[in-house]
Design a protein around this motif. Sequence first.
Motif, PDB file in Angstrom:
ATOM      1  N   LEU A   1     -10.702   1.824  30.334  1.00 18.73           N
ATOM      2  CA  LEU A   1     -10.612   0.381  29.885  1.00 18.73           C
ATOM      3  C   LEU A   1      -9.179  -0.109  30.125  1.00 18.73           C
ATOM      4  O   LEU A   1      -8.339   0.379  29.618  1.00 18.73           O
ATOM      5  N   ARG A   2      -9.171  -1.087  30.944  1.00 20.56           N
ATOM      6  CA  ARG A   2      -7.985  -1.838  31.342  1.00 20.56           C
ATOM      7  C   ARG A   2      -8.098  -3.427  31.229  1.00 20.56           C
ATOM      8  O   ARG A   2      -8.802  -4.014  31.023  1.00 20.56           O
ATOM      9  N   SER A   3      -6.497  -3.700  30.983  1.00 22.47           N
ATOM     10  CA  SER A   3      -6.524  -5.087  30.572  1.00 22.47           C
ATOM     11  C   SER A   3      -5.269  -5.541  31.254  1.00 22.47           C
ATOM     12  O   SER A   3      -4.291  -4.963  31.654  1.00 22.47           O
ATOM     13  N   TYR A   4      -5.406  -6.966  32.176  1.00 23.48           N
ATOM     14  CA  TYR A   4      -4.269  -7.611  32.401  1.00 23.48           C
ATOM     15  C   TYR A   4      -3.328  -8.278  31.594  1.00 23.48           C
ATOM     16  O   TYR A   4      -2.077  -8.278  32.000  1.00 23.48           O
ATOM     17  N   GLU A   5      -3.824  -8.859  30.526  1.00 21.65           N
ATOM     18  CA  GLU A   5      -2.879  -9.723  29.910  1.00 21.65           C
ATOM     19  C   GLU A   5      -2.842  -9.546  28.391  1.00 21.65           C
ATOM     20  O   GLU A   5      -2.077  -9.995  27.510  1.00 21.65           O
ATOM     21  N   GLY A   6      -3.702  -8.561  27.964  1.00 26.20           N
ATOM     22  CA  GLY A   6      -3.762  -8.619  26.321  1.00 26.20           C
ATOM     23  C   GLY A   6      -3.659  -6.936  25.981  1.00 26.20           C
ATOM     24  O   GLY A   6      -3.662  -6.132  26.975  1.00 26.20           O
ATOM     25  N   SER A   7      -3.744  -6.566  24.822  1.00 24.63           N
ATOM     26  CA  SER A   7      -3.549  -5.403  24.245  1.00 24.63           C
ATOM     27  C   SER A   7      -4.818  -4.334  24.497  1.00 24.63           C
ATOM     28  O   SER A   7      -6.037  -5.014  24.814  1.00 24.63           O
ATOM     29  N   VAL A   8      -4.770  -3.167  24.716  1.00 29.24           N
ATOM     30  CA  VAL A   8      -6.068  -2.233  24.819  1.00 29.24           C
ATOM     31  C   VAL A   8      -6.310  -1.230  23.866  1.00 29.24           C
ATOM     32  O   VAL A   8      -5.110  -0.467  23.686  1.00 29.24           O
ATOM     33  N   LYS A   9      -7.026  -1.093  23.219  1.00 26.53           N
ATOM     34  CA  LYS A   9      -7.399   0.023  22.387  1.00 26.53           C
ATOM     35  C   LYS A   9      -8.610   0.678  22.472  1.00 26.53           C
ATOM     36  O   LYS A   9      -9.559   0.089  22.786  1.00 26.53           O
ATOM     37  N   GLY A  10      -8.663   2.068  22.344  1.00 27.83           N
ATOM     38  CA  GLY A  10      -9.985   2.890  22.537  1.00 27.83           C
ATOM     39  C   GLY A  10     -10.732   2.559  21.311  1.00 27.83           C
ATOM     40  O   GLY A  10     -12.066   2.089  21.366  1.00 27.83           O
ATOM     41  N   ILE A  11     -10.228   2.870  20.080  1.00 26.83           N
ATOM     42  CA  ILE A  11     -10.789   2.389  18.740  1.00 26.83           C
ATOM     43  C   ILE A  11      -9.923   1.625  17.968  1.00 26.83           C
ATOM     44  O   ILE A  11      -8.739   2.116  17.642  1.00 26.83           O
ATOM     45  N   SER A  12     -10.088   0.715  17.127  1.00 24.42           N
ATOM     46  CA  SER A  12      -9.556  -0.048  16.047  1.00 24.42           C
ATOM     47  C   SER A  12     -10.233   0.159  14.909  1.00 24.42           C
ATOM     48  O   SER A  12     -11.442  -0.563  14.923  1.00 24.42           O
ATOM     49  N   ILE A  13      -9.681   0.588  14.016  1.00 19.95           N
ATOM     50  CA  ILE A  13     -10.318   0.607  12.500  1.00 19.95           C
ATOM     51  C   ILE A  13      -9.562  -0.228  11.466  1.00 19.95           C
ATOM     52  O   ILE A  13      -8.702  -0.122  11.153  1.00 19.95           O
ATOM     53  N   SER A  14     -10.386  -1.264  10.710  1.00 21.96           N
ATOM     54  CA  SER A  14     -10.271  -1.911   9.600  1.00 21.96           C
ATOM     55  C   SER A  14     -11.090  -1.749   8.655  1.00 21.96           C
ATOM     56  O   SER A  14     -12.263  -2.035   8.910  1.00 21.96           O
ATOM     57  N   GLY A  15     -10.937  -1.109   7.502  1.00 25.81           N
ATOM     58  CA  GLY A  15     -11.679  -0.943   6.312  1.00 25.81           C
ATOM     59  C   GLY A  15     -11.342   0.220   5.385  1.00 25.81           C
ATOM     60  O   GLY A  15     -10.397   0.507   5.512  1.00 25.81           O
ATOM     61  N   SER A  16     -12.554   0.366   4.578  1.00 27.07           N
ATOM     62  CA  SER A  16     -12.155   1.586   3.636  1.00 27.07           C
ATOM     63  C   SER A  16     -12.969   2.639   3.744  1.00 27.07           C
ATOM     64  O   SER A  16     -14.169   2.477   4.160  1.00 27.07           O
ATOM     65  N   TYR A  17     -12.659   3.935   3.647  1.00 24.55           N
ATOM     66  CA  TYR A  17     -13.135   4.994   3.410  1.00 24.55           C
ATOM     67  C   TYR A  17     -14.115   5.263   4.984  1.00 24.55           C
ATOM     68  O   TYR A  17     -15.297   5.842   4.714  1.00 24.55           O
TER      69      TYR A  17
END
Length: 309
Positions: free
Chosen positions: A157-173
Amino acid sequence: NDYAIEAVGGSGTELENIFIRNCTFTRNAGDTVARALCYFTYADNLAMDNCIVDDGYWSGIYINYCDDIHILNNYIVDTNLYGIYLKNSTGVVFGNMITGNTSNYTFSGIYIDWSSGVLVSSNTIKNMTITSHATGINMAGATSSYNTITANVIDNLRSYEGSVKGISISGSYCIGSSNHIRNIKHFSDAPTWNNGIVVRAGSVDTLLTSNYCIDNGNLIDRGNCESGGGASPEDGNSPMIFGETNPVDSSVTWQRSNDFAYEGTYSYKLTKTVAAGNNCYLLFTDNSATNDLHGMIPGVSYKAVVQIY
């Protein structure tokens, strides 16, 4: 300018028991309206299995206010913003392949938004080249909770101009386990842009276990040796362990050079400046204190690969 397929109910008048199997959904080349190819809202007990979703101008599969959905074994290719977008819903996303995307927009392979009790398992997200921010599996929304992301493969997974994340988690439990994440990389090689797994601020009791992250560009900053061109020791430009700034050195010069290059145009050249028999050194860290682990974890082995000419 319509959806390829849609099922639209309402609050209190939900559609139920919809089963879609072995179908192909493709966008008309002249359709440039920001819509999903497959659009479902207030459709409970929905199953979509073994379908091809090709060239969605906005997203491949969009699901909102649907309970007990099952999105299984689908092949989703070349969508602009989302492969699968799941919002305010519950259910299972299992065994899907999301691939081949080249997008000028912010992209998420699977986006879980304001949803709880969702299982995201055994999906493969690979071979994406994105202009803006890119995330393999993105969980967002303040009320997202009790979701599980497990046994997924996210690769290249590649990007030229922005951040790159495999998994991003926001939440509870929420749980992230046994995921395999490889080659997540911003083309600038800056480590702050590359993340295998991110748990965002405000998340509560997130469990991460048995995940495998490798070659995600976040252990060595500026490892491609293309930054620099200043005076030795190339402070602020030298390849360094992530989070470090200026190298500690003694009796050497350390500068970018185009004498040799493993890839790109440059390498870094180390030249001893004292006579034989005298010691010299250069550290890829900004201090030599023995109580500074430079962001690394005690008891974990790290492997450095260096091309030497």
